[in-house]
Write a protein that holds these residues in place. Structure first.
Motif, PDB file in Angstrom:
ATOM      1  N   MET A  77       0.860  -1.177   0.000  1.00 47.21           N
ATOM      2  CA  MET A  77       0.000   0.000   0.000  1.00 47.21           C
ATOM      3  C   MET A  77       0.906   1.239   0.000  1.00 47.21           C
ATOM      4  N   PRO A  78       0.790   2.100  -1.003  1.00 44.64           N
ATOM      5  CA  PRO A  78       1.628   3.297  -1.021  1.00 44.64           C
ATOM      6  C   PRO A  78       0.969   4.463  -0.287  1.00 44.64           C
ATOM      7  N   ILE A  79       1.765   5.177   0.478  1.00 45.42           N
ATOM      8  CA  ILE A  79       1.276   6.398   1.141  1.00 45.42           C
ATOM      9  C   ILE A  79       2.181   7.539   0.681  1.00 45.42           C
ATOM     10  N   PRO A  80       1.665   8.402  -0.208  1.00 41.16           N
ATOM     11  CA  PRO A  80       2.516   9.484  -0.713  1.00 41.16           C
ATOM     12  C   PRO A  80       2.803  10.534   0.345  1.00 41.16           C
ATOM     13  N   LEU A  81       3.977  11.136   0.255  1.00 41.52           N
ATOM     14  CA  LEU A  81       4.371  12.216   1.169  1.00 41.52           C
ATOM     15  C   LEU A  81       4.952  13.359   0.358  1.00 41.52           C
ATOM     16  N   TYR A  82       4.538  14.556   0.673  1.00 43.55           N
ATOM     17  CA  TYR A  82       5.150  15.727   0.048  1.00 43.55           C
ATOM     18  C   TYR A  82       5.483  16.708   1.166  1.00 43.55           C
ATOM     19  N   VAL A  83       6.730  16.627   1.632  1.00 43.88           N
ATOM     20  CA  VAL A  83       7.175  17.452   2.760  1.00 43.88           C
ATOM     21  C   VAL A  83       8.172  18.468   2.217  1.00 43.88           C
ATOM     22  N   ARG A  84       7.697  19.633   1.914  1.00 40.56           N
ATOM     23  CA  ARG A  84       8.554  20.643   1.286  1.00 40.56           C
ATOM     24  C   ARG A  84       8.266  22.040   1.822  1.00 40.56           C
ATOM     25  N   PRO A 117       6.499  22.151   9.465  1.00 40.07           N
ATOM     26  CA  PRO A 117       6.430  21.534   8.136  1.00 40.07           C
ATOM     27  C   PRO A 117       4.990  21.212   7.726  1.00 40.07           C
ATOM     28  N   ILE A 118       4.679  21.502   6.458  1.00 40.89           N
ATOM     29  CA  ILE A 118       3.386  21.098   5.899  1.00 40.89           C
ATOM     30  C   ILE A 118       3.606  19.710   5.296  1.00 40.89           C
ATOM     31  N   VAL A 119       2.852  18.742   5.775  1.00 43.29           N
ATOM     32  CA  VAL A 119       3.000  17.367   5.281  1.00 43.29           C
ATOM     33  C   VAL A 119       1.792  17.035   4.411  1.00 43.29           C
ATOM     34  N   GLY A 120       2.031  16.956   3.111  1.00 43.75           N
ATOM     35  CA  GLY A 120       0.969  16.574   2.176  1.00 43.75           C
ATOM     36  C   GLY A 120       0.933  15.067   2.086  1.00 43.75           C
ATOM     37  N   THR A 121      -0.221  14.476   2.345  1.00 42.62           N
ATOM     38  CA  THR A 121      -0.332  13.013   2.306  1.00 42.62           C
ATOM     39  C   THR A 121      -1.792  12.625   2.061  1.00 42.62           C
ATOM     40  N   THR A 122      -2.085  11.346   2.223  1.00 40.15           N
ATOM     41  CA  THR A 122      -3.472  10.891   2.092  1.00 40.15           C
ATOM     42  C   THR A 122      -3.964  10.450   3.476  1.00 40.15           C
ATOM     43  N   LEU A 123      -5.253  10.188   3.566  1.00 43.55           N
ATOM     44  CA  LEU A 123      -5.815   9.805   4.868  1.00 43.55           C
ATOM     45  C   LEU A 123      -5.229   8.489   5.379  1.00 43.55           C
ATOM     46  N   PRO A 135       7.305  13.128  15.741  1.00 41.82           N
ATOM     47  CA  PRO A 135       7.365  14.351  14.905  1.00 41.82           C
ATOM     48  C   PRO A 135       5.992  14.771  14.358  1.00 41.82           C
ATOM     49  N   ASP A 136       5.006  13.874  14.405  1.00 41.32           N
ATOM     50  CA  ASP A 136       3.660  14.235  13.925  1.00 41.32           C
ATOM     51  C   ASP A 136       3.039  15.347  14.772  1.00 41.32           C
ATOM     52  N   ASP A 137       3.513  15.472  16.016  1.00 42.22           N
ATOM     53  CA  ASP A 137       2.998  16.539  16.893  1.00 42.22           C
ATOM     54  C   ASP A 137       3.402  17.917  16.384  1.00 42.22           C
ATOM     55  N   LEU A 138       4.477  17.924  15.587  1.00 46.59           N
ATOM     56  CA  LEU A 138       5.039  19.208  15.141  1.00 46.59           C
ATOM     57  C   LEU A 138       4.775  19.468  13.657  1.00 46.59           C
ATOM     58  N   ALA A 139       3.737  18.815  13.113  1.00 44.66           N
ATOM     59  CA  ALA A 139       3.481  18.945  11.674  1.00 44.66           C
ATOM     60  C   ALA A 139       2.085  19.484  11.391  1.00 44.66           C
ATOM     61  N   VAL A 140       1.973  20.074  10.198  1.00 51.17           N
ATOM     62  CA  VAL A 140       0.683  20.560   9.703  1.00 51.17           C
ATOM     63  C   VAL A 140       0.310  19.630   8.551  1.00 51.17           C
ATOM     64  N   PHE A 141      -0.705  18.816   8.738  1.00 49.24           N
ATOM     65  CA  PHE A 141      -1.068  17.827   7.725  1.00 49.24           C
ATOM     66  C   PHE A 141      -2.128  18.377   6.777  1.00 49.24           C
ATOM     67  N   VAL A 142      -1.885  18.167   5.501  1.00 47.83           N
ATOM     68  CA  VAL A 142      -2.881  18.551   4.492  1.00 47.83           C
ATOM     69  C   VAL A 142      -3.023  17.391   3.516  1.00 47.83           C
ATOM     70  N   ASP A 143      -4.112  17.405   2.769  1.00 44.14           N
ATOM     71  CA  ASP A 143      -4.266  16.420   1.710  1.00 44.14           C
ATOM     72  C   ASP A 143      -3.162  16.689   0.684  1.00 44.14           C
ATOM     73  N   TYR A 151       2.591  14.830 -10.942  1.00 43.52           N
ATOM     74  CA  TYR A 151       2.625  15.700  -9.760  1.00 43.52           C
ATOM     75  C   TYR A 151       3.708  15.250  -8.777  1.00 43.52           C
ATOM     76  N   PRO A 152       4.395  16.222  -8.140  1.00 43.55           N
ATOM     77  CA  PRO A 152       5.590  15.876  -7.353  1.00 43.55           C
ATOM     78  C   PRO A 152       5.310  15.327  -5.943  1.00 43.55           C
ATOM     79  N   LEU A 153       6.259  14.550  -5.485  1.00 41.47           N
ATOM     80  CA  LEU A 153       6.247  13.990  -4.119  1.00 41.47           C
ATOM     81  C   LEU A 153       7.676  14.019  -3.602  1.00 41.47           C
ATOM     82  N   SER A 154       7.835  13.976  -2.289  1.00 42.89           N
ATOM     83  CA  SER A 154       9.187  13.859  -1.746  1.00 42.89           C
ATOM     84  C   SER A 154       9.524  12.406  -1.412  1.00 42.89           C
ATOM     85  N   ALA A 155       8.522  11.612  -1.086  1.00 43.52           N
ATOM     86  CA  ALA A 155       8.760  10.193  -0.772  1.00 43.52           C
ATOM     87  C   ALA A 155       7.431   9.445  -0.776  1.00 43.52           C
TER      88      ALA A 155
END
Lengths: 298, 393
Positions: free
Chosen positions: B97-104, B111-117, B187-195, B258-262
């Motif tokens: 199962m892939p979980i995309p991450l875009y941390v930039r 940090p804004i962490v772009g990911t999926t639910l 580190p999730d405590d210190l992140a801003v999660f967005v879709d 569309y870009p991703l970091s990992a």
């Protein structure tokens, strides 16, 4: 209390608990349109509760769910998408990717891309347009079969123990869809060059599969077209003198009357994107085919 | 004994500066190795537990450490980007199962962490307040972000420009806070999660603007033909996503570009994981698939090598300090000759002198011990935050 009475009560309680547990095990499947809901219901039977949360009389392709409905989608076990750009709201909400099943992903290379949108540029971005993809894929009944297979695959992955049931139900559904496919082919083959008009550009896959000679205008069935729209039709008829207009819904009587005065008959071929008022997907399609037959026999 | 302690106490109280220096020396010598050990143990726990719970991480070829630090700990160093094609190919493999991450990007230094639910389920993150992400333009913030910024559900958060000199860059996006996460001490405590799609909006790849064919202000159109409209930079682009303008937000180009970091890859089982690693082993696919635990093990090995060096340095400094302390005491005995002589003259034995000096040393060690204990308790209490600030960032 007698021992037999106690045993009876305990047995009843156990049976009740088992039935409750079984009821609780039903898969929750959410869909974005009625054809997928119908396919999922046919394939899953009692194994799943299939929900299409779009209110009646609204085209699911252009519907926008509220936050509560999005939360319901998020809680489902499987979310069935039509793909091909259908239901653009899917791109504007957050849904768990692992639950998403794009039922048309298997034939992405056979999507029909629509043209004609104006390209534009602004800022540092280059030219781009908002051209899209035709999305009423299920009107090509062979593609509908592929979508049904994707639904069955998703159900089997989620509930491997019931794979045999799903496969059996899928076979029956496939036969029904291929029967529709055969019927349309038999009708069209009687007059392959017959010219048709469509009130709305929603029959792209239908036209391609069955080789229809069909041109579209942009009319809404319930509204009387304005002067410009009638003029556009007149220009189209110069190149494409069709004798029938295919409507996606019941047309306004004034439109039918005016078309009749121009020698153009009207028939309804409902894409059935949302739940029909009566019957089901199969009965609506049978009615559509009967309407089409009328055009080809007259 | 009590009288010796009393006299020693009085002596130490009288020579406050000397006593404080001695207590500080002993405390520092004791606390340094203990605190270092505590912090290293905590950093090892944090780094390893996060790495152990992340089976595989897919990213662009390059530094595996940068990839892991960005993908797992949302470090500032952004690895080379990959595209959504990586997610699609992982999905197509049917092995994970892939979980995309875009941390930039960042929002007020977080940090804004772009990911999926799927990420929230994968990390077992739950919502403490508000609700989960639902629509484009929303964010869910970590507990520490909420506490430090003093924001909560219903407030908004602006994305920060990548560089202050990017004057022609995209407008910051005003994100609505939909929920606050339960504290997880990660580190999730210190992140801003967005879709993930909202992360692309932040970058300007997905955008919404007024209809160019019917603009409110006709002067924004530079050129118009039947097939093309060119607008200038005054065309209204939306900087906040609302129910009124959400329909105007659109994607350009193929979704796979569309870009991703990992991408976090969660294999179905161990066998699937092994097969997957084999497929990405040669690097021909333009990706590297790393096992975060291995990468972090390597990092920890380096940290512990440094720790051994530090231990040796501390040992040498400690020995030197102890010798210095002995010297201080020896010199102080010499300086206190007259004082000791007086003790003799009033009938004090040699043992009394020894007891007095021993009592002084005992009091100094006791004070140092207490201070050391208090400091260790403090370090232990804040070890989580200290490690994240000092080592993980």
């Amino acid at each position: 209390m007698r021992p037999r009475g106690i045993i009876r009560i305990v047995t009843t309680a156990l049976l009740f608990a088992v039935s409750l547990a079984e009821a609780g095990e039903r898969l929750s499947v959410y869909t974005v349109n009625y054809p997928l809901q119908y396919f999922a219901q046919r394939i899953a039977g009692e194994q799943a509760e299939v929900t299409l949360p779009v209110p009646p009389a609204i085209d699911p392709a252009f519907w926008q769910p509220d936050v509560a409905t999005i939360a319901n989608f998020q809680q489902a076990d499987i979310i069935l998408l039509n793909g091909a750009g259908y239901a653009k709201w899917v791109n504007r909400v957050s849904l768990p990717r692992r639950k998403l099943v794009d039922t048309s992903a298997g034939f992405r290379d056979r999507y029909i891309h629509t043209e004609g949108d104006i390209t534009h540029s602004h800022g540092r971005e280059g030219d781009h347009s908002h051209a899209g993809t035709a999305f009423t894929t299920w009107l090509d009944f062979t593609l509908a079969v592929e979508q049904a297979r994707a639904v069955a695959g998703a159900l089997s992955r989620q509930r491997p123990d019931s794979k045999d049931i799903f496969e059996r139900n899928l076979t029956a559904l496939e036969q029904d869809l291929l029967d529709l496919d055969r019927q349309v082919q038999e009708i069209v083959v009687t007059n392959p060059g017959k010219l048709l008009l469509a009130s709305h550009p929603v029959y792209q896959y239908f036209r391609r599969r069955y080789g229809l000679n069909l041109q579209s205008v942009m009319w809404e069935p319930e509204a009387m077209p304005d002067v410009a729209q009638w003029s556009a039709l007149a220009r189209l008829l110069m190149e494409h003198p069709a004798g029938w207009m295919v409507w996606e819904g019941k047309p306004a009587p004034e439109s039918v009357a005016r078309l009749r005065s121009m020698g153009i008959g009207s028939l309804v071929f409902d894409p059935c994107g949302n739940r029909p008022g009566a019957g089901d997907f199969l009965s609506v399609m049978q009615k559509n085919i009967a309407n089409l037959r009328r055009a080809y026999t007259n | 004994m009590i009288d010796s302690l009393y006299i020693a106490w009085k002596y130490l109280s009288f020579n406050r500066a000397r006593t404080a220096t001695l207590v500080a020396c002993v405390t520092l010598i004791a606390i340094l190795p203990l605190a270092l050990q505590l912090l290293l143990a905590e950093s090892e726990r944090q780094l390893l537990s996060r790495a152990e719970s992340t089976p595989l991480l897919l990213g662009a070829p390059g530094s595996a450490l940068d990839l892991v630090m960005n993908g797992l700990y949302f470090d500032d160093e952004v690895p080379q980007l990959i595209s959504m094609m990586a997610v699609e190919s992982l999905e197509a493999s049917g092995l994970a199962m892939p979980i995309p991450l875009y941390v930039r990007f960042k929002a007020r230094r977080f940090p804004i962490v772009g990911t999926t639910l799927d990420y929230f389920d994968f990390r077992a993150l739950t919502i403490a307040e508000g609700r989960q992400l639902a629509q484009l333009g929303e964010c869910v913030i970590g507990a520490e972000v909420a506490a430090r910024l003093g924001i909560t559900v219903g407030d908004s958060l602006l994305s920060s420009p990548e560089t202050v000199f990017d004057l022609a860059g995209v407008y910051p996006l005003k994100m609505q806070v939909a929920g606050v996460l339960q504290r997880s001490h990660t580190p999730d405590d210190l992140a801003v999660f967005v879709d993930i799609k909202t992360a692309w909006v932040v970058q300007g790849l997905v955008h919404g603007h007024e209809d160019v064919t019917r603009p409110q202000d006709a002067s924004v159109i530079i050129e118009r033909t039947d097939a093309n409209v060119v607008a200038n930079a005054r065309l209204v682009e939306y900087t906040e996503i609302t129910t009124e303008n959400i329909d105007s937000f659109h994607f350009h180009g193929a979704p796979g570009d569309y870009p991703l970091s990992a991408v976090i890859a969660v294999p179905d089982d161990a066998k699937a994981g092994t097969i997957l690693r084999g497929r990405y082993l040669d690097g021909d696919a333009g990706y590297q698939l790393v096992v975060p635990e291995t990468v972090i093990d390597g990092l920890l090995a380096n940290i512990f090598r440094i720790k051994h060096m530090l231990d040796a340095v501390i040992l040498v400094v400690g020995v030197a300090t102890v010798l210095a302390l002995i010297l201080v005491f020896a010199l102080s005995i010499r300086l206190r000759q007259r004082e000791i002589h007086t003790v003799f003259r009033i009938g004090g034995s040699r043992l009394t002198i020894v007891r007095l000096l021993a009592a002084e040393i005992a009091i100094i060690v006791l004070f140092s011990g207490l201070l050391c204990m208090a400091a260790i308790v403090l370090v232990h209490q804040y070890s989580n935050e200290l490690v994240r600030t000092l080592f993980i960032g």
